[in-house]
Motif scaffolding. Sequence first.
Motif, PDB file in Angstrom:
ATOM      1  N   LYS A 405       1.079  -1.542  -0.314  1.00 14.71           N
ATOM      2  CA  LYS A 405       0.291  -0.067   0.627  1.00 14.71           C
ATOM      3  C   LYS A 405       0.858   1.571   0.057  1.00 14.71           C
ATOM      4  N   LEU A 406       1.791   0.947   0.750  1.00 19.49           N
ATOM      5  CA  LEU A 406       2.970   2.467   0.748  1.00 19.49           C
ATOM      6  C   LEU A 406       3.963   2.635   0.154  1.00 19.49           C
ATOM      7  N   VAL A 407       4.370   2.272  -1.174  1.00 19.08           N
ATOM      8  CA  VAL A 407       4.742   2.338  -2.036  1.00 19.08           C
ATOM      9  C   VAL A 407       3.708   2.369  -3.272  1.00 19.08           C
ATOM     10  N   LEU A 408       2.855   1.758  -3.447  1.00 16.90           N
ATOM     11  CA  LEU A 408       1.843   1.757  -4.738  1.00 16.90           C
ATOM     12  C   LEU A 408       1.681   3.669  -4.504  1.00 16.90           C
ATOM     13  N   ALA A 409       1.146   3.898  -2.718  1.00 13.81           N
ATOM     14  CA  ALA A 409       0.436   4.976  -2.435  1.00 13.81           C
ATOM     15  C   ALA A 409       1.467   6.449  -3.414  1.00 13.81           C
ATOM     16  N   THR A 410       3.122   6.086  -2.547  1.00 15.54           N
ATOM     17  CA  THR A 410       4.065   7.129  -2.484  1.00 15.54           C
ATOM     18  C   THR A 410       4.436   7.251  -4.410  1.00 15.54           C
ATOM     19  N   VAL A 411       4.631   6.340  -5.148  1.00 13.75           N
ATOM     20  CA  VAL A 411       4.332   6.405  -6.738  1.00 13.75           C
ATOM     21  C   VAL A 411       3.571   7.393  -7.208  1.00 13.75           C
ATOM     22  N   LEU A 412       2.308   6.220  -6.893  1.00 15.78           N
ATOM     23  CA  LEU A 412       1.439   7.674  -8.182  1.00 15.78           C
ATOM     24  C   LEU A 412       0.835   8.894  -7.624  1.00 15.78           C
ATOM     25  N   SER A 413       1.043   9.305  -6.006  1.00 11.96           N
ATOM     26  CA  SER A 413       1.145   9.963  -5.424  1.00 11.96           C
ATOM     27  C   SER A 413       2.054  11.288  -5.734  1.00 11.96           C
ATOM     28  N   HIS A 414       3.081  10.487  -6.327  1.00 15.13           N
ATOM     29  CA  HIS A 414       4.490  11.809  -6.470  1.00 15.13           C
ATOM     30  C   HIS A 414       4.588  11.867  -8.203  1.00 15.13           C
ATOM     31  N   TYR A 415       4.616  10.671  -8.977  1.00 16.04           N
ATOM     32  CA  TYR A 415       4.571  10.463 -10.979  1.00 16.04           C
ATOM     33  C   TYR A 415       3.822  10.378 -11.087  1.00 16.04           C
ATOM     34  N   HIS A 416       3.948  11.164 -12.904  1.00 15.03           N
ATOM     35  CA  HIS A 416       3.145  10.231 -13.716  1.00 15.03           C
ATOM     36  C   HIS A 416       4.376   9.213 -13.972  1.00 15.03           C
ATOM     37  N   LEU A 417       2.880   8.441 -14.625  1.00 16.83           N
ATOM     38  CA  LEU A 417       3.685   6.504 -15.246  1.00 16.83           C
ATOM     39  C   LEU A 417       2.443   6.316 -16.694  1.00 16.83           C
ATOM     40  N   ALA A 418       2.836   5.605 -16.928  1.00 15.04           N
ATOM     41  CA  ALA A 418       2.411   5.187 -18.728  1.00 15.04           C
ATOM     42  C   ALA A 418       3.670   3.534 -18.651  1.00 15.04           C
ATOM     43  N   LEU A 419       2.633   2.593 -19.248  1.00 17.71           N
ATOM     44  CA  LEU A 419       2.999   1.565 -19.402  1.00 17.71           C
ATOM     45  C   LEU A 419       3.191   1.644 -20.988  1.00 17.71           C
TER      46      LEU A 419
END
Length: 463
Positions: A405-419
Amino acid sequence: MQLPNLLKTHSLLQKLQWVNDPVSYMENAAQQYPDIFTARIIGFGDTVVFVNHPQAIQEILTNDRKKFVAVGEKNIIAEPLLGKHSVFLLENARHKQVRQLLMPAFHGEQMQSYGQRICSLTEKALSQLPLEQPFLMRNLTQEISLQVILQIVLGLYEGEKLQKFKHLLPQLLDLFQSPLSSSLFFFSFLQKDLGGWGLWGKFLRDREQVDELIYDEITGRRQQPDPERIDILSMLMSAQDDAGQSMTDQELHDQLMSLILAGYETTATAMAWGFYWINQKPLVREKLLQELDSLGDSPDPMSIYRLPYLSAVCNEILRIKPVVMFSFPRVVQEPVELLGHSLEPGTVLLPSIYLTHQREDLYPQPKEFQPERFLERQFSPYEFLPFGGGVRRCIGEVLALFQMKLVLATVLSHYHLALVDRRPEQPQRRGFTLAPASGVKMVITGRRVRQESLINMTTKSIS
């Protein structure tokens, strides 16, 4: 002995299918026999009864140590990696004793002290990646998970030994990243050290180097004990059973290897699947970001952990592509009846996590990623069991979910990602687990600012 719904495929072909493509093997078998079937696979004895009906799984797990007993020797194929004293291989009273020694390290209160560290490790790992350059998400989650293991389990934060562990542990476990290399565990005739040639010889040499590091760390701790340390290794070294006995060096080594395998490999894979599904489903991502943004700019890790939609997303990740395919095997102890089938003592039962999670009667449209199903219904421990169940339920469950939960939340909150690749990611055997075959190729497209913060900044600039 009459076994339930025996698959007709030749035994050798079944074994090869099980090692090479376990998902197709299980799904094809379940199409013939939806609730229970008998397979001839490798790893648990020649004949195994797969069970995926919740009623039958409940019967098995609520009669642990009575009608159905978890026998450690059925996991003997993992001994070369874990060691004979691993909690996964122990039985009866000794298993219970060791489990009790391990439990305090994973208590809820202990988790709170790990929270900020996990968030910081995640942010640091992401900040080192360049923008707009493809990377494999599973490699990133593996790096984060390894750092968590080294700091929280071993208490290593810097220095030469930390760097050696960071190099050797992935090198050891990555040997079994494909069905072909994983077959070394399943076919004993392949376990030959050819004098410097072959995968098994490399495995033995890599394992020896890891063993040396672990034993060296244990020896150093014994020579210079530090009561202030709160890492899991220190807690295990100070723990004593009811007879006042502490773990031997070999027992400590084997439990550490078990925690590393269970906590590092599986959690890294689950998180990689998470980023894949969240970025496959824009509506899920947006709803999740709205929930995360509601906590403000610097949320407390425990507040993140309690978020309902994030919890539902993580549950759906673990449902649709469970990292571990089955719960701990059980052996029938006395003549019993299960789903109308008579079972004799000695029959090996394998509660199938994967097939249970794919049941249409429990999870309508089971191939669809739908976190809302976990908000609309409460599933029993016999319907949703990503961490197994009964007396063998995964001891690191709380840490795994907390980290996820913490890793998903930290990454999604601070970065825009794309496949990078929109084609469906397929599960593939990786040792004893299922991992995304392509590793989930992604790019970071930019930094993200919390929506409310952006609105406040705009308002201030206008005023």
